[in-house]
Enzyme design. Structure first.
Site, PDB file in Angstrom:
ATOM      1  N   HIS A 133      -0.170  -0.040  -0.644  1.00  0.00           N
ATOM      2  CA  HIS A 133       0.065   0.723  -1.868  1.00  0.00           C
ATOM      3  C   HIS A 133      -0.501   2.147  -1.736  1.00  0.00           C
ATOM      4  CE1 HIS A 133       0.398   1.248  -6.304  1.00  0.00           C
ATOM      5  NE2 HIS A 133      -0.687   1.987  -6.130  1.00  0.00           N
ATOM      6  N   GLU A 134      -1.769   2.245  -1.353  1.00  0.00           N
ATOM      7  CA  GLU A 134      -2.402   3.571  -1.251  1.00  0.00           C
ATOM      8  C   GLU A 134      -1.748   4.411  -0.157  1.00  0.00           C
ATOM      9  OE1 GLU A 134      -4.116   4.692  -3.601  1.00  0.00           O
ATOM     10  OE2 GLU A 134      -4.695   2.835  -4.574  1.00  0.00           O
ATOM     11  N   HIS A 137       1.384   6.045  -1.360  1.00  0.00           N
ATOM     12  CA  HIS A 137       1.177   7.308  -2.085  1.00  0.00           C
ATOM     13  C   HIS A 137       1.145   8.494  -1.124  1.00  0.00           C
ATOM     14  CE1 HIS A 137       0.748   5.674  -6.047  1.00  0.00           C
ATOM     15  NE2 HIS A 137      -0.394   5.046  -5.813  1.00  0.00           N
ATOM     16  N   HIS A 143       4.030   5.226  -8.677  1.00  0.00           N
ATOM     17  CA  HIS A 143       4.120   3.819  -9.061  1.00  0.00           C
ATOM     18  C   HIS A 143       5.570   3.435  -9.336  1.00  0.00           C
ATOM     19  CE1 HIS A 143      -0.363   3.963 -10.194  1.00  0.00           C
ATOM     20  NE2 HIS A 143      -0.196   3.586  -8.953  1.00  0.00           N
ATOM     21  N   CYS A 144       5.954   2.288  -8.819  1.00  0.00           N
ATOM     22  CA  CYS A 144       7.331   1.806  -8.904  1.00  0.00           C
ATOM     23  C   CYS A 144       7.503   0.935 -10.151  1.00  0.00           C
ATOM     24  CB  CYS A 144       7.647   0.997  -7.642  1.00  0.00           C
ATOM     25  SG  CYS A 144       9.362   0.466  -7.514  1.00  0.00           S
ATOM     26  N   CYS A 149       7.484  -4.813  -6.216  1.00  0.00           N
ATOM     27  CA  CYS A 149       7.250  -3.837  -5.145  1.00  0.00           C
ATOM     28  C   CYS A 149       5.753  -3.606  -4.967  1.00  0.00           C
ATOM     29  CB  CYS A 149       7.940  -2.526  -5.492  1.00  0.00           C
ATOM     30  SG  CYS A 149       7.680  -1.202  -4.276  1.00  0.00           S
ATOM     31  N   CYS A 168       9.983  -2.229  -2.162  1.00  0.00           N
ATOM     32  CA  CYS A 168      11.368  -2.435  -2.590  1.00  0.00           C
ATOM     33  C   CYS A 168      12.248  -1.524  -1.724  1.00  0.00           C
ATOM     34  CB  CYS A 168      11.521  -2.109  -4.080  1.00  0.00           C
ATOM     35  SG  CYS A 168      11.301  -0.360  -4.491  1.00  0.00           S
ATOM     36  N   CYS A 171      11.762   2.353  -2.164  1.00  0.00           N
ATOM     37  CA  CYS A 171      10.456   2.790  -1.652  1.00  0.00           C
ATOM     38  C   CYS A 171      10.397   2.660  -0.135  1.00  0.00           C
ATOM     39  CB  CYS A 171       9.329   1.990  -2.305  1.00  0.00           C
ATOM     40  SG  CYS A 171       9.071   2.396  -4.051  1.00  0.00           S
TER      41      CYS A 171
END
Length: 189
Positions: A133-134, A137, A143-144, A149, A168, A171
């Protein structure tokens, strides 16, 4: 695409997240399809400590990582310290949007933090999701809205637990530069 460098962040060797670094060194190359290396030594987090909160300011740690980060690598700081930003009680991590650096903490990913018996597999799964996640970025992803996701916002471990460890399709296209490698079932476990 830039390789990933993992940097231990802590207060000395006794706080270095050795196991977490090893877990991420195995998982992140499968997710991002780039080499991943562990940086020797430890990034000192002492300056980031807030004695009134008894936590570490993640933005200050991120600043330290940015100062020493090579331009040809994405750097992910990994720590066992409890992180915060002023407007939130805690954060699991923080990243530079469209930058090279991010930081994640294992502190609130462990079941023992919540008074539950240890579950290392669950803690590892949470760590991989938060790291992906990080790092997402750093590719410019926000944020999705797809709750499954890995880029979905997670303000608690419950939300981390229900989302996937994968990007996803929209992304994934950003992360892979337009490639079709989106959901790769079970690739991070």
């Amino acid at each position: 695409m830039k390789a990933i460098r993992l940097a231990a962040v802590g207060l000395g060797a006794e706080r270095a997240p050795k196991r977490a670094l090893d877990v991420l060194a195995r998982a992140l190359p499968r997710i991002f399809r780039v080499p991943c290396e562990i940086q020797p030594g430890i990034v000192d987090a002492d300056e980031a400590y807030d004695p009134t909160r008894h936590q570490y300011y993640s933005t200050e740690i991120l600043r330290c990582l940015v100062e020493t980060a090579p331009r040809d690598r994405r750097v992910l700081g990994v720590t066992t310290l409890d992180l915060y930003v002023p407007v939130l009680t805690f954060v699991f991590g923080e990243a530079q949007l469209e930058g090279n650096c991010a930081v994640v903490s294992t502190h609130r990913l462990e079941e023992t933090f919540y008074g539950l018996p240890p579950n290392q597999d669950l803690a590892d799964e949470r760590l991989v999701k938060e790291a992906a996640h990080e790092l997402g970025h750093t590719f410019g992803l926000r944020h999705c809205v797809d709750w499954n996701c890995v880029m979905a916002s997670s303000h608690g471990v419950e939300l981390l637990d229900v989302k996937s460890a994968e990007f996803c399709l929209p992304c994934a296209r950003v992360v892979t530069g337009g490639g079709a490698a989106a959901r790769t079932s079970g690739s991070v476990r």
